[in-house]
Scaffold this motif. Sequence first.
Motif, PDB file in Angstrom:
ATOM      1  N   ILE A  16       6.459   5.694  -3.028  1.00 13.51           N
ATOM      2  CA  ILE A  16       5.463   6.352  -2.174  1.00 13.51           C
ATOM      3  C   ILE A  16       4.462   7.109  -3.043  1.00 13.51           C
ATOM      4  O   ILE A  16       3.248   7.001  -2.850  1.00 13.51           O
ATOM      5  CB  ILE A  16       6.159   7.287  -1.152  1.00 13.51           C
ATOM      6  CG1 ILE A  16       7.019   6.455  -0.197  1.00 13.51           C
ATOM      7  CG2 ILE A  16       5.136   8.135  -0.408  1.00 13.51           C
ATOM      8  CD1 ILE A  16       8.028   7.278   0.594  1.00 13.51           C
ATOM      9  N   TYR A  17       4.973   7.852  -4.021  1.00 14.04           N
ATOM     10  CA  TYR A  17       4.106   8.604  -4.927  1.00 14.04           C
ATOM     11  C   TYR A  17       3.145   7.660  -5.658  1.00 14.04           C
ATOM     12  O   TYR A  17       1.933   7.907  -5.705  1.00 14.04           O
ATOM     13  CB  TYR A  17       4.944   9.405  -5.927  1.00 14.04           C
ATOM     14  CG  TYR A  17       4.124  10.167  -6.930  1.00 14.04           C
ATOM     15  CD1 TYR A  17       3.499  11.361  -6.577  1.00 14.04           C
ATOM     16  CD2 TYR A  17       3.951   9.693  -8.223  1.00 14.04           C
ATOM     17  CE1 TYR A  17       2.733  12.071  -7.500  1.00 14.04           C
ATOM     18  CE2 TYR A  17       3.188  10.387  -9.149  1.00 14.04           C
ATOM     19  CZ  TYR A  17       2.578  11.568  -8.781  1.00 14.04           C
ATOM     20  OH  TYR A  17       1.812  12.264  -9.687  1.00 14.04           O
ATOM     21  N   ALA A  18       3.662   6.568  -6.211  1.00 14.05           N
ATOM     22  CA  ALA A  18       2.816   5.628  -6.961  1.00 14.05           C
ATOM     23  C   ALA A  18       1.736   5.031  -6.065  1.00 14.05           C
ATOM     24  O   ALA A  18       0.573   4.894  -6.487  1.00 14.05           O
ATOM     25  CB  ALA A  18       3.679   4.525  -7.568  1.00 14.05           C
ATOM     26  N   LEU A  19       2.087   4.696  -4.835  1.00 15.05           N
ATOM     27  CA  LEU A  19       1.105   4.096  -3.926  1.00 15.05           C
ATOM     28  C   LEU A  19       0.036   5.108  -3.502  1.00 15.05           C
ATOM     29  O   LEU A  19      -1.149   4.758  -3.416  1.00 15.05           O
ATOM     30  CB  LEU A  19       1.806   3.484  -2.721  1.00 15.05           C
ATOM     31  CG  LEU A  19       2.498   2.157  -3.032  1.00 15.05           C
ATOM     32  CD1 LEU A  19       3.601   1.859  -2.030  1.00 15.05           C
ATOM     33  CD2 LEU A  19       1.488   1.029  -3.076  1.00 15.05           C
ATOM     34  N   GLY A  59       2.607  -1.893  -0.646  1.00 13.19           N
ATOM     35  CA  GLY A  59       1.750  -1.295   0.366  1.00 13.19           C
ATOM     36  C   GLY A  59       2.458  -0.163   1.076  1.00 13.19           C
ATOM     37  O   GLY A  59       3.694  -0.089   1.084  1.00 13.19           O
ATOM     38  N   LEU A  60       1.665   0.713   1.659  1.00 13.01           N
ATOM     39  CA  LEU A  60       2.188   1.884   2.353  1.00 13.01           C
ATOM     40  C   LEU A  60       1.275   2.227   3.514  1.00 13.01           C
ATOM     41  O   LEU A  60       0.048   2.079   3.421  1.00 13.01           O
ATOM     42  CB  LEU A  60       2.235   3.066   1.377  1.00 13.01           C
ATOM     43  CG  LEU A  60       2.520   4.440   1.944  1.00 13.01           C
ATOM     44  CD1 LEU A  60       3.458   5.204   1.025  1.00 13.01           C
ATOM     45  CD2 LEU A  60       1.248   5.237   2.139  1.00 13.01           C
ATOM     46  N   LEU A  81      -3.220   4.510   4.114  1.00 10.00           N
ATOM     47  CA  LEU A  81      -2.986   3.064   4.090  1.00 10.00           C
ATOM     48  C   LEU A  81      -3.483   2.569   2.743  1.00 10.00           C
ATOM     49  O   LEU A  81      -4.645   2.783   2.386  1.00 10.00           O
ATOM     50  CB  LEU A  81      -3.743   2.352   5.221  1.00 10.00           C
ATOM     51  CG  LEU A  81      -3.717   0.819   5.183  1.00 10.00           C
ATOM     52  CD1 LEU A  81      -2.301   0.270   5.191  1.00 10.00           C
ATOM     53  CD2 LEU A  81      -4.527   0.246   6.340  1.00 10.00           C
ATOM     54  N   VAL A  82      -2.591   1.931   2.006  1.00  9.98           N
ATOM     55  CA  VAL A  82      -2.954   1.414   0.692  1.00  9.98           C
ATOM     56  C   VAL A  82      -2.174   0.141   0.421  1.00  9.98           C
ATOM     57  O   VAL A  82      -1.011   0.021   0.804  1.00  9.98           O
ATOM     58  CB  VAL A  82      -2.700   2.464  -0.432  1.00  9.98           C
ATOM     59  CG1 VAL A  82      -1.246   2.884  -0.482  1.00  9.98           C
ATOM     60  CG2 VAL A  82      -3.177   1.961  -1.784  1.00  9.98           C
ATOM     61  N   VAL A  83      -2.833  -0.810  -0.205  1.00 11.36           N
ATOM     62  CA  VAL A  83      -2.209  -2.046  -0.664  1.00 11.36           C
ATOM     63  C   VAL A  83      -2.582  -2.206  -2.136  1.00 11.36           C
ATOM     64  O   VAL A  83      -3.748  -2.054  -2.513  1.00 11.36           O
ATOM     65  CB  VAL A  83      -2.686  -3.265   0.165  1.00 11.36           C
ATOM     66  CG1 VAL A  83      -2.117  -4.560  -0.399  1.00 11.36           C
ATOM     67  CG2 VAL A  83      -2.317  -3.089   1.635  1.00 11.36           C
ATOM     68  N   GLY A  91      -2.691 -10.382   3.766  1.00 10.90           N
ATOM     69  CA  GLY A  91      -2.196  -9.999   5.080  1.00 10.90           C
ATOM     70  C   GLY A  91      -1.334  -8.755   5.095  1.00 10.90           C
ATOM     71  O   GLY A  91      -0.854  -8.348   6.159  1.00 10.90           O
ATOM     72  N   VAL A  92      -1.131  -8.134   3.949  1.00 16.29           N
ATOM     73  CA  VAL A  92      -0.265  -6.947   3.882  1.00 16.29           C
ATOM     74  C   VAL A  92      -0.881  -5.782   4.657  1.00 16.29           C
ATOM     75  O   VAL A  92      -0.195  -5.134   5.458  1.00 16.29           O
ATOM     76  CB  VAL A  92       0.020  -6.556   2.417  1.00 16.29           C
ATOM     77  CG1 VAL A  92       0.824  -5.256   2.343  1.00 16.29           C
ATOM     78  CG2 VAL A  92       0.748  -7.680   1.694  1.00 16.29           C
TER      79      VAL A  92
END
Length: 143
Positions: A16-19, A59-60, A81-83, A91-92
């Motif tokens: 989560i931190y990295a994303l 993704g998150l 929201l991040v991919v 589509g992620v």
Amino acid sequence: MLYDIQRADITHSDAIYALVCELKQATFDRAAFDVGLAANLRDANYHLALAWLDGKPVGLISLHLQFHLHHANWIGEIQELVVMPEARSAGVGKGLLSWAQTVAQQHGAEMTELSTNVKRIDAHRFYRREGYEPSHVRFTKPL
């Protein structure tokens, strides 16, 4: 490219931190981040999911449900929201949005909403393709 979306919990804090750092293109105080993440995860109106590809988080999405008095109803705010770049256009992001919209509907929300930086033109195109319309202007003030 097949990916899997799963609800996230505190055991996923490194991912989560990295994303989130990828999203903001910044590094955050990790101790403060962990305290905030734990607080958010204790909130029954906060929902967090990760998208996984080949065992790797790519993704998150976070969703915060709030009762808005001016709607007299529940609204789901997508806060992050991040991919990751290597999983974009597969589509992620669409899958993560769908997950958040389903969770919001299950909790009786009238709509989902989100904010995005005015500089994120590619994100604006993506959100429009997914049915989001720019309907408000958000003002911010640093404290």
